[in-house]
Design a protein around this motif. Structure first.
Motif, PDB file in Angstrom:
ATOM      1  N   LEU A  24      -8.432  -4.060 -11.365  1.00 47.69           N
ATOM      2  CA  LEU A  24      -8.986  -5.197 -12.106  1.00 47.69           C
ATOM      3  C   LEU A  24      -8.233  -5.425 -13.418  1.00 47.69           C
ATOM      4  CD1 LEU A  24     -12.816  -4.744 -11.433  1.00 47.69           C
ATOM      5  CD2 LEU A  24     -11.182  -6.237 -10.244  1.00 47.69           C
ATOM      6  N   HIS A  45       0.841  -1.195   0.000  1.00 50.12           N
ATOM      7  CA  HIS A  45       0.000   0.000   0.000  1.00 50.12           C
ATOM      8  C   HIS A  45       0.884   1.256   0.000  1.00 50.12           C
ATOM      9  CE1 HIS A  45      -2.884   3.017   1.271  1.00 50.12           C
ATOM     10  NE2 HIS A  45      -3.842   2.165   0.986  1.00 50.12           N
ATOM     11  N   TRP A  48      -6.499  -2.941  -3.154  1.00 50.59           N
ATOM     12  CA  TRP A  48      -7.953  -2.854  -3.363  1.00 50.59           C
ATOM     13  C   TRP A  48      -8.387  -1.469  -3.842  1.00 50.59           C
ATOM     14  CZ3 TRP A  48     -11.282   0.518  -0.844  1.00 50.59           C
ATOM     15  CH2 TRP A  48     -10.694   1.275   0.192  1.00 50.59           C
ATOM     16  N   TRP A  49      -7.679  -0.423  -3.430  1.00 50.71           N
ATOM     17  CA  TRP A  49      -8.038   0.967  -3.707  1.00 50.71           C
ATOM     18  C   TRP A  49      -7.682   1.381  -5.138  1.00 50.71           C
ATOM     19  CZ3 TRP A  49      -4.137   3.570  -5.760  1.00 50.71           C
ATOM     20  CH2 TRP A  49      -2.878   2.959  -5.629  1.00 50.71           C
ATOM     21  N   ASP A  50      -6.857   0.605  -5.822  1.00 47.80           N
ATOM     22  CA  ASP A  50      -6.240   1.052  -7.075  1.00 47.80           C
ATOM     23  C   ASP A  50      -7.286   1.096  -8.193  1.00 47.80           C
ATOM     24  OD1 ASP A  50      -4.743   1.433  -9.384  1.00 47.80           O
ATOM     25  OD2 ASP A  50      -3.223  -0.063  -8.879  1.00 47.80           O
ATOM     26  N   PRO A  51      -7.475   2.274  -8.818  1.00 46.45           N
ATOM     27  CA  PRO A  51      -8.449   2.356  -9.909  1.00 46.45           C
ATOM     28  C   PRO A  51      -8.140   1.382 -11.043  1.00 46.45           C
ATOM     29  CG  PRO A  51      -7.576   4.544  -9.351  1.00 46.45           C
ATOM     30  CD  PRO A  51      -6.828   3.554  -8.509  1.00 46.45           C
ATOM     31  N   GLN A  52      -6.894   0.941 -11.142  1.00 52.57           N
ATOM     32  CA  GLN A  52      -6.507   0.023 -12.221  1.00 52.57           C
ATOM     33  C   GLN A  52      -6.458  -1.436 -11.762  1.00 52.57           C
ATOM     34  OE1 GLN A  52      -2.731   1.627 -13.532  1.00 52.57           O
ATOM     35  NE2 GLN A  52      -3.680   3.428 -14.474  1.00 52.57           N
ATOM     36  N   SER A  67       4.568   0.169  -5.186  1.00 57.09           N
ATOM     37  CA  SER A  67       3.280   0.518  -4.593  1.00 57.09           C
ATOM     38  C   SER A  67       2.056   0.034  -5.353  1.00 57.09           C
ATOM     39  CB  SER A  67       3.183   2.045  -4.464  1.00 57.09           C
ATOM     40  OG  SER A  67       4.245   2.565  -3.687  1.00 57.09           O
ATOM     41  N   THR A  68       2.226  -0.392  -6.587  1.00 55.66           N
ATOM     42  CA  THR A  68       1.056  -0.856  -7.349  1.00 55.66           C
ATOM     43  C   THR A  68       1.391  -2.167  -8.059  1.00 55.66           C
ATOM     44  OG1 THR A  68       1.624   0.287  -9.420  1.00 55.66           O
ATOM     45  CG2 THR A  68       0.318   1.528  -7.805  1.00 55.66           C
TER      46      THR A  68
END
Lengths: 288, 288
Positions: free
Chosen positions: A196, A152, A190-194, A163-164
């Motif tokens: 999925l 995170h 879980w927060w990442d807009p990308q 981080s991602t």
């Protein structure tokens, strides 16, 4: 009490204060089939004995936690970190061979934070890539997959400059998928807009080395490292994330890894039972 | 004590406990030329009086903080939030007109977190886009730019479901750049592996409504909302970020916005002086 999901693996950090013997016993006694281990309790008894204990437990081995801490500049400390990772690779191979059929030789890597006094995030990230380049041939020779774990972004300065999931995959792209993959941990991404699309990409590229689950809830505790919760106790949508992982063809075990002072204070046998129950409720329905 | 940078703006939250009169006075007395205001202290004296006080101060007005909180489903609470944003748009226009030449009519928007009991992050994000769609024509009519502020992912569940600059730009893309832009705040986005390319993109697309700076340091305090520091006291590389912003042609003022209990406990006149000094040391050298 629900049936225990056959794909559930207990990450040993979830019962941090249990020694290896206790961790193996309570996990097996709960009807759970797999476990991910941490280096410290393994080394407390010694690798050979740990491997024998694991073998005797009948459990599958899913991951070894953890290597990494790759952001130091060239020098004795960096060399020592690399040597320590070589030992971790050896441990991972030994434990995976000792685990029951279906065990996986996966070493989870935490990148490391900014070196003391440094603001050079880009340089630190380059050193992570370089270190993986040094270790990849040794991991390959040992049959071990290095799993880069994006953490995170609240840990970006002091623990992991990766981080991602997209960033982990960009680093992994330089290496063979069997040798360098990524750890997909719901808490961190879980927060990442990308998220999925990056899970789908990770699958396409053959890079999902391990799928780990636990929940996110606020307010965060004063030590944000300990803000992980049982699945279902927070706000993470395990449906969409788990379905995305499964849709890639991921067929390995799924670890629950929780750092949480209240959970650590509970009896290990209670914790593994509650882990199994909450996993059955929040994750199992999405395993198809 | 360094010379005060002419582009420095004090965001009023940095001196949270100062009322409007004090905030304007200490800012002007320090030789600072611009200020960003918060709605509560403005409404404490009333908009008309606030506008007159701002005008008398001779300061430029840079942003109004803040609107947003758009993630509720349809219903009375959402309607009330939209109405509150309409008032915020009006306040922004009035204050920008009252500020000195070079003032900018920018309303900073914080998206809002997940509604109580919800795990539907994607739905919450869609409702943010919908709310901006409702407000955009009203902002345009008032000559106000709505600045979507991505917040650090540690706030994704309880404060802002918009977590990256790229995501803010994706939402803004549906609207005219003069009407919907993004707030580029170093604290929230410094960790992002895509930050430099997204700043460049924001510039190309004409979307940098405001550039705000403060620093990141660990360990985080128990309330992570208050973990913002004077520029230079933490690990953020203001060089690369500021040069990237300036390279886009950004020529507006730059706000320092700090939430920090220790800084709030200090005398406002000390805080603005120290803000000016640390800005001069950490940010000014990169303004070209």
């Amino acid at each position: 009490m629900s049936a225990v999901d056959p794909r559930l693996s207990i990450n040993q950090a979830t019962i941090k204060y249990a020694d290896l013997a206790t961790a193996l016993r309570v996990t097996a006694d709960a009807g759970i089939q797999a476990i991910g281990l941490w280096r410290e309790p393994v080394n407390e008894v010694g690798l050979d004995i740990a491997a024998r204990m694991l073998s005797d437990s009948g459990l599958r081995f899913t991951t070894h936690c953890r290597g990494g801490f790759f952001t130091l500049p060239a020098g004795a400390e960096r060399d020592a970190a690399l040597d320590d990772n070589r030992r971790a690779i050896e441990e991972t191979a030994t434990l995976a061979a000792a685990g029951a059929e279906g065990s996986t030789a996966v070493l989870v890597l935490v990148a490391g934070g900014l070196p003391e006094g440094s603001r050079d995030l880009i340089g630190a990230r380059e050193r992570v890539r370089d270190a993986i380049g040094v270790l990849a041939p040794e991991a390959k020779a040992a049959g071990v997959t290095l799993a880069i774990e994006p953490l995170h972004p609240m840990f970006a300065s002091d623990r992991a400059v990766v981080s991602t999931l997209g960033q982990a995959l960009d680093i992994a792209a330089d290496f063979e998928p069997e040798v360098v993959g990524a750890a997909v941990d719901t808490f961190h991404i879980w927060w990442d807009p990308q998220v999925l699309e990056q899970i789908a990409r990770a699958g396409r590229e053959g890079r999902i080395a391990t799928y780990q689950v636990c929940d996110w809830k606020t307010p965060l505790p004063s030590d944000v490292l300990l803000s992980r919760h049982y699945t279902g106790d927070g706000v993470i949508d395990f449906g969409s994330l788990t379905r995305a992982v499964i849709a890639t063809g991921y067929d390995r075990d799924i670890e629950v890894e929780i750092f949480n002072a209240d959970i650590w204070a509970d009896a290990p046998s209670n914790v593994v039972r509650r882990t199994a129950d909450t996993f059955a409720a929040a994750v199992s329905p999405h395993l198809g």
